[in-house]
Design a protein around this motif. Structure first.
Motif, PDB file in Angstrom:
ATOM      1  N   ALA A  11       0.789  -1.239   0.000  1.00  0.00           N
ATOM      2  CA  ALA A  11       0.000   0.000   0.000  1.00  0.00           C
ATOM      3  C   ALA A  11       0.820   1.289   0.000  1.00  0.00           C
ATOM      4  CB  ALA A  11      -1.021  -0.017   1.108  1.00  0.00           C
ATOM      5  N   THR A  12       0.796   2.063   1.079  1.00  0.00           N
ATOM      6  CA  THR A  12       1.338   3.421   1.033  1.00  0.00           C
ATOM      7  C   THR A  12       2.759   3.503   1.592  1.00  0.00           C
ATOM      8  OG1 THR A  12       0.597   4.052   3.231  1.00  0.00           O
ATOM      9  CG2 THR A  12      -0.989   4.281   1.465  1.00  0.00           C
ATOM     10  N   GLY A  36       8.146   0.860  -6.625  1.00  0.00           N
ATOM     11  CA  GLY A  36       7.204   1.735  -5.915  1.00  0.00           C
ATOM     12  C   GLY A  36       7.775   3.132  -5.728  1.00  0.00           C
ATOM     13  N   GLU A  37       6.921   4.060  -5.319  1.00  0.00           N
ATOM     14  CA  GLU A  37       7.371   5.438  -5.084  1.00  0.00           C
ATOM     15  C   GLU A  37       8.540   5.446  -4.091  1.00  0.00           C
ATOM     16  OE1 GLU A  37       4.290   8.265  -4.070  1.00  0.00           O
ATOM     17  OE2 GLU A  37       5.735   9.849  -3.659  1.00  0.00           O
ATOM     18  N   LEU A  61       0.141  -3.036 -12.302  1.00  0.00           N
ATOM     19  CA  LEU A  61      -0.002  -1.575 -12.311  1.00  0.00           C
ATOM     20  C   LEU A  61      -0.770  -1.026 -11.104  1.00  0.00           C
ATOM     21  CD1 LEU A  61      -0.418  -0.885 -16.144  1.00  0.00           C
ATOM     22  CD2 LEU A  61       1.649  -0.849 -14.736  1.00  0.00           C
ATOM     23  N   HIS A  62      -0.567  -1.607  -9.934  1.00  0.00           N
ATOM     24  CA  HIS A  62      -0.989  -0.940  -8.705  1.00  0.00           C
ATOM     25  C   HIS A  62       0.156  -0.027  -8.284  1.00  0.00           C
ATOM     26  CE1 HIS A  62      -4.288  -4.048  -7.480  1.00  0.00           C
ATOM     27  NE2 HIS A  62      -4.791  -3.033  -8.146  1.00  0.00           N
ATOM     28  N   TYR A  67       4.807   3.330  -9.081  1.00  0.00           N
ATOM     29  CA  TYR A  67       4.760   4.800  -9.110  1.00  0.00           C
ATOM     30  C   TYR A  67       6.146   5.448  -9.099  1.00  0.00           C
ATOM     31  CZ  TYR A  67      -0.350   5.234  -8.508  1.00  0.00           C
ATOM     32  OH  TYR A  67      -1.716   5.212  -8.664  1.00  0.00           O
ATOM     33  N   GLY A  68       7.174   4.690  -8.775  1.00  0.00           N
ATOM     34  CA  GLY A  68       8.526   5.256  -8.796  1.00  0.00           C
ATOM     35  C   GLY A  68       9.225   5.134 -10.136  1.00  0.00           C
ATOM     36  N   ARG A 141      -6.121  -8.695  -8.396  1.00  0.00           N
ATOM     37  CA  ARG A 141      -7.297  -7.937  -8.843  1.00  0.00           C
ATOM     38  C   ARG A 141      -7.132  -7.384 -10.262  1.00  0.00           C
ATOM     39  NH1 ARG A 141      -6.223  -5.742  -3.882  1.00  0.00           N
ATOM     40  NH2 ARG A 141      -6.022  -3.610  -4.664  1.00  0.00           N
ATOM     41  N   ILE A 142      -5.905  -7.180 -10.660  1.00  0.00           N
ATOM     42  CA  ILE A 142      -5.625  -6.774 -12.040  1.00  0.00           C
ATOM     43  C   ILE A 142      -4.544  -7.709 -12.593  1.00  0.00           C
ATOM     44  CG2 ILE A 142      -6.311  -4.324 -11.851  1.00  0.00           C
ATOM     45  CD1 ILE A 142      -3.329  -3.636 -11.494  1.00  0.00           C
TER      46      ILE A 142
END
Lengths: 302, 302
Positions: A11-12, A36-37, A61-62, A67-68, A141-142
């Motif tokens: 997650a975050t 990831g970020e 693509l979660h 995101y990084g 989920r994806i």
């Protein structure tokens, strides 16, 4: 083979934990797995020469897995990278990255190749003379893939004392390493096993994050030396695991057991758990050789 | 008015410095200005309750100013945010964010509004009874806006001793704060200035990053209490500043002087400089009240 965990929490991003990202150093490659970020900062913190990364593998693509990436690609641009960069990931990754570069009116000085994945069965995505990388289709989920990194069987190892004793010229060394026998000038045939040792046993690493419990991956990762398998939840939250298509520690361990892997590394912990040791405790009841990933942790395999 | 600098360095995030992002707390608002990669972690590090952010202002679509936005939006989603979120930024920002949410099959549980900017002259982008926010069109390599945050003149402050002395009922207080005189029951008119003090002087903050030296912004930011102006380079690298459409410390100071601002805050330093104090030294030769932004630094204005 050396694995550096840059981030292994779900997650975050938080002040003390990072989303998924790993560096696998294998046969002179430095493969980046998920991004990831904050990955580029984690690379710096762990003093990894990230200009050596030529191949990036994105599982899905979660945000906590990619995101990084656009930031890393931009940083390579600012650092005047010249070497080709290859990105392997789900269809869409190219559109997402290029859209952002286009709006910023930026162009990479290096060649940026996207290898978009859509297949639902395992496929080879990268191969050279030393390593092969295959997808491990996962159920999430994806559209999601894990990746199996396999060293190839290398050359036989030269017994340098033996070749010297027979006064064999160095120009025959590669032939010997390839497994050939040698005929001396006097006609004597020296069988290869008198001149060589067995090659180093090739290693393999299977990266599986994120996925629900899915036995169909077992044949693909059978006998892997190391399996990284996500466990977002403990069995006490099995309902949440099922609903969000994640795994529990027990489920990850069951996959490790069925696939007869050498070692199980757990990761992708939900940030709801303050004590990740609970994951190891749950998993070891099924699969004893279980270790915990953590940000900055390094695993070396000789 | 309180400014928290989350990141103020140009280009790439590093272990010790962060790309541009700021929180401006003004009249009970918590405005986020720019959102480079890692902003959500910086918000946590600086212990800012980021669920209070309802408005995000993005200056331009270079990565070091917005790559953290999609992650923040995703985190709000994971935290079950319900409150509306408004994003103000250049045309394209909506497409970039929504593309990524679509590929991740994610939907925000809160309303996400994009206010895309295309105008080349200053415009009001946000206004309520306490604050107005206007764009400051800047000159950079791509379409860029700074933002001017202005408090409105508030109510007059009630002189509570005076109103009690005249035994004025509380139901008239708002009328008095609005500047009206009061007629007592005996017909005596009490002029407003006997019952009130002047309202708090409204403050203003101008955020200008990134931009080349551009005097056309001077009328827009005239007399602002605080000006944040980028200075990517020192005068010794004036050629690089010109080429990349950035400013030097001297140029930032010249804008501050011409605009007669109260204070100049410098930031957006190129990571080539180990000692940012050099920026302050260069700027103060032109504009003495110059201070340096740095990651985690807080500026308070009473």
């Amino acid at each position: 083979m050396k694995l550096t965990v840059l981030g292994c929490y779900a997650a975050t991003p938080r002040t003390i934990t990072n989303p998924t990202s790993q560096i696998l150093e294998i046969r002179n490659h430095m493969f980046l797995i998920d991004c990831g970020e904050g990955t580029q900062v984690q690379l710096r913190k762990n003093k990894l020469k990230f200009s050596k990364i030529n191949h990036v593998f994105i599982s899905h693509l979660h945000g906590d897995h990619f995101y990084g990436l656009v930031g890393l690609i931009s940083t390579f641009m600012l650092l005047n990278r010249q070497t080709d960069l290859h990105v392997y990931g789900p269809k869409g990754i190219k559109e997402i990255v290029l859209l952002q570069l286009r709006y910023s009116n930026s162009f990479t000085g290096y060649n940026l190749y996207f290898h978009e994945l859509e297949a639902k069965t395992s496929e080879v995505v990268y191969e050279d003379e030393k390593v092969v990388v295959k997808t491990i289709p996962l159920k999430h989920r994806i559209y999601t893939n894990g990746f199996l990194f396999q060293e190839k069987v290398g050359d036989r190892k030269l017994d340098i004392d033996a070749v010297r004793e027979y006064k064999i010229d160095a120009c025959y060394y590669q032939k010997i390493k390839n497994g050939k026998d040698i005929t001396l000038d006097d006609g004597t045939v020296i069988p290869n096993d008198e001149l060589t040792f067995d090659p180093i046993k090739p290693k393999s690493y299977a990266f599986c994050s994120d996925t629900m419990y899915d036995e169909s991956i077992v044949p693909l990762i059978q006998n892997a030396d190391v399996l990284y398998h996500e466990t977002t939840f403990l069995e006490t939250e099995a309902d949440k695991a099922e609903k969000t298509m994640h795994s529990t520690a027990k489920e990850a361990a069951t996959i490790a057991l069925k696939a007869n892997v050498g070692q199980l590394i757990l990761g992708h912990y939900s940030t709801r758990y303050a004590n990740i040791e609970l994951f190891r405790e749950e998993a070891t009841t099924i699969f004893p050789n279980t270790v915990l990933a953590d940000d900055g942790k390094v695993f070396e395999y000789d």
